[in-house]
Enzyme design. Sequence first.
Site, mmCIF file in Angstrom:
data_model
loop_
_atom_site.group_PDB
_atom_site.id
_atom_site.type_symbol
_atom_site.label_atom_id
_atom_site.label_comp_id
_atom_site.label_asym_id
_atom_site.label_seq_id
_atom_site.Cartn_x
_atom_site.Cartn_y
_atom_site.Cartn_z
ATOM 1 N N ASP A 1 12.566 -55.857 22.873
ATOM 2 C CA ASP A 1 13.937 -56.377 22.795
ATOM 3 C C ASP A 1 13.937 -57.789 23.387
ATOM 4 O O ASP A 1 13.956 -57.961 24.604
ATOM 5 C CB ASP A 1 14.866 -55.432 23.582
ATOM 6 C CG ASP A 1 16.313 -55.916 23.627
ATOM 7 O OD1 ASP A 1 16.574 -57.073 23.218
ATOM 8 O OD2 ASP A 1 17.181 -55.145 24.080
ATOM 9 N N PHE B 1 18.400 -52.771 29.553
ATOM 10 C CA PHE B 1 19.701 -52.905 28.880
ATOM 11 C C PHE B 1 19.454 -53.201 27.402
ATOM 12 O O PHE B 1 18.757 -54.156 27.072
ATOM 13 C CB PHE B 1 20.556 -54.027 29.484
ATOM 14 C CG PHE B 1 21.895 -54.136 28.808
ATOM 15 C CD1 PHE B 1 22.930 -53.272 29.142
ATOM 16 C CD2 PHE B 1 22.108 -55.062 27.801
ATOM 17 C CE1 PHE B 1 24.164 -53.340 28.485
ATOM 18 C CE2 PHE B 1 23.341 -55.132 27.141
ATOM 19 C CZ PHE B 1 24.368 -54.274 27.487
ATOM 20 N N LYS C 1 21.162 -63.262 20.904
ATOM 21 C CA LYS C 1 21.890 -64.272 21.695
ATOM 22 C C LYS C 1 21.694 -65.744 21.296
ATOM 23 O O LYS C 1 22.597 -66.348 20.742
ATOM 24 C CB LYS C 1 21.570 -64.077 23.174
ATOM 25 C CG LYS C 1 22.173 -62.785 23.743
ATOM 26 C CD LYS C 1 22.088 -62.740 25.241
ATOM 27 C CE LYS C 1 22.956 -61.653 25.848
ATOM 28 N NZ LYS C 1 22.352 -60.320 25.866
HETATM 29 C C1 LIG Z 1 22.802 -58.932 25.513
HETATM 30 C C2 LIG Z 1 21.719 -57.984 25.242
HETATM 31 C C3 LIG Z 1 21.857 -56.963 24.273
HETATM 32 C C4 LIG Z 1 23.164 -56.718 23.557
HETATM 33 O O1 LIG Z 1 23.515 -57.782 22.722
HETATM 34 P P1 LIG Z 1 24.998 -57.821 22.074
HETATM 35 O O2 LIG Z 1 24.957 -59.020 21.196
HETATM 36 O O3 LIG Z 1 25.963 -57.931 23.197
HETATM 37 O O4 LIG Z 1 25.166 -56.558 21.316
HETATM 38 C C5 LIG Z 1 20.779 -56.159 24.008
HETATM 39 N N1 LIG Z 1 19.604 -56.326 24.653
HETATM 40 C C6 LIG Z 1 19.435 -57.282 25.589
HETATM 41 C C7 LIG Z 1 18.111 -57.439 26.248
HETATM 42 C C8 LIG Z 1 20.478 -58.137 25.921
HETATM 43 O O5 LIG Z 1 20.316 -59.056 26.865
#
Ligand SMILES: *Cc1c(COP(=O)(O)O)cnc(C)c1O
Length: 397
Positions: free
Chosen positions: A223, A138, A252
């Site tokens: 990521d 994701f 986050k």
């Molecule tokens: C939450 C998340 C995103 C997206 O972040 P947003 O601030 O909602 O755009 C991207 N990559 C990972 C691994 C995530 O957990």
Amino acid sequence: MDSEKVIARDNDYVLHTYNRNPIVIEKGHGLHAYGPEGQSYLDFTSGIGVNSLGYCDLNWAEAVSKQAHKLQHTSNLYYTSPCSKLAKRLCRRTGMSKVFFGNSGAEANEGAIKAARKYSFDHYGEGRDQIITLVNSFHGRTIATLTATGQDTFHHYFGPFNEGFLYTPAGDIEALTKLVDKHTCAVMLELVQGEGGVVPLDQEFVQAVRALCDEKDLVLIVDEVQTGVGRTGTFLACEQFNLRPDIVTLAKGLGGGLPIGAVLVSEKVAAGMGPGSHGSTFGGNPVVCAGANVVLERLDESFLAGVREHAAQLRAGLERLPHVKGVTGLGLMLGIQFEDGINAADVLAACRERGLLVLTAKTRLRLLPPLVVTAHDIERALVILDEVLCGLDPVQS
Ligand SMILES: *Cc1c(COP(=O)(O)O)cnc(C)c1O
């Protein structure tokens, strides 16, 4: 305004893109959230890994409000001290060379994709632009990051999607190696697939990906939007995988509750990102950076040792609960797999009724408590989970 009215008004006017829990949160302190009628909740979600210091940490709230009274925004045409301070701290802490600030995880990943392609273009010219991501990953909700997300359910309705993304199963280095050709520019992965069900990658696979990227001069993008900033017990999850990425993204937990995203790049990637290559109106906002600076100050080695200790306590307690088949994840990012017939969504609803807020990810229950969680909070959460699970009979299918 009472809960019922808030919910009705929201339902009337806010686009229904989320299935929300039927509760209103009015204020919070530490691990505790409170509703308008005095409801009290023990929060093991941190607003999906965002409130790393819990609700309204005193130093954090003071730094943010002090900065709001001093200077709330300038634009990136001028310099501010909170932004450069945060940049220096992040680079020193991660060993990366430079940082770009945006406002969210998806935006950070967009920046990472751009920086990887720019590196490839500068060194190899046009046509070497493909990015390989993992099945079940994701990476966000913008068009490019939706495309990067390796789950078919996200690839409907909003097309045409971007070209240049390929998917390969996690853990299979041969399949990944076969996908690499003269068009490949980067590999992008999460070390623990969060939204995908809290599934950690295999150490050996990660090392093999690094070796492959070195051999073919591919940019390795990690990521760490969810895993970063202490969530897994080290500042970056990369540390536990002995991994040096070329680009790492954070979001986050970084701002402690305010919107921020960061793209950290190595020296070789930084070289291509000169004036005009990227931008953001809000990125590096001084109020947000003032909050993030408090988060970074707090996360010293002894704090992180505490995170690891509490994570071990929570994990051991979860493994002893009834109907639990397995616990996955790293640090304070945990997934709970139940025996057949126990539905994670039912467990979530029953926990909420008893004042414990939790999350789900795919078929698993997911816990992302604030990093300031105490042994006492963990004991309380385990008692509630135990009561809920003892009261549930597996549904025979
Ligand atoms: C939450 C998340 C995103 C997206 O972040 P947003 O601030 O909602 O755009 C991207 N990559 C990972 C691994 C995530 O957990």
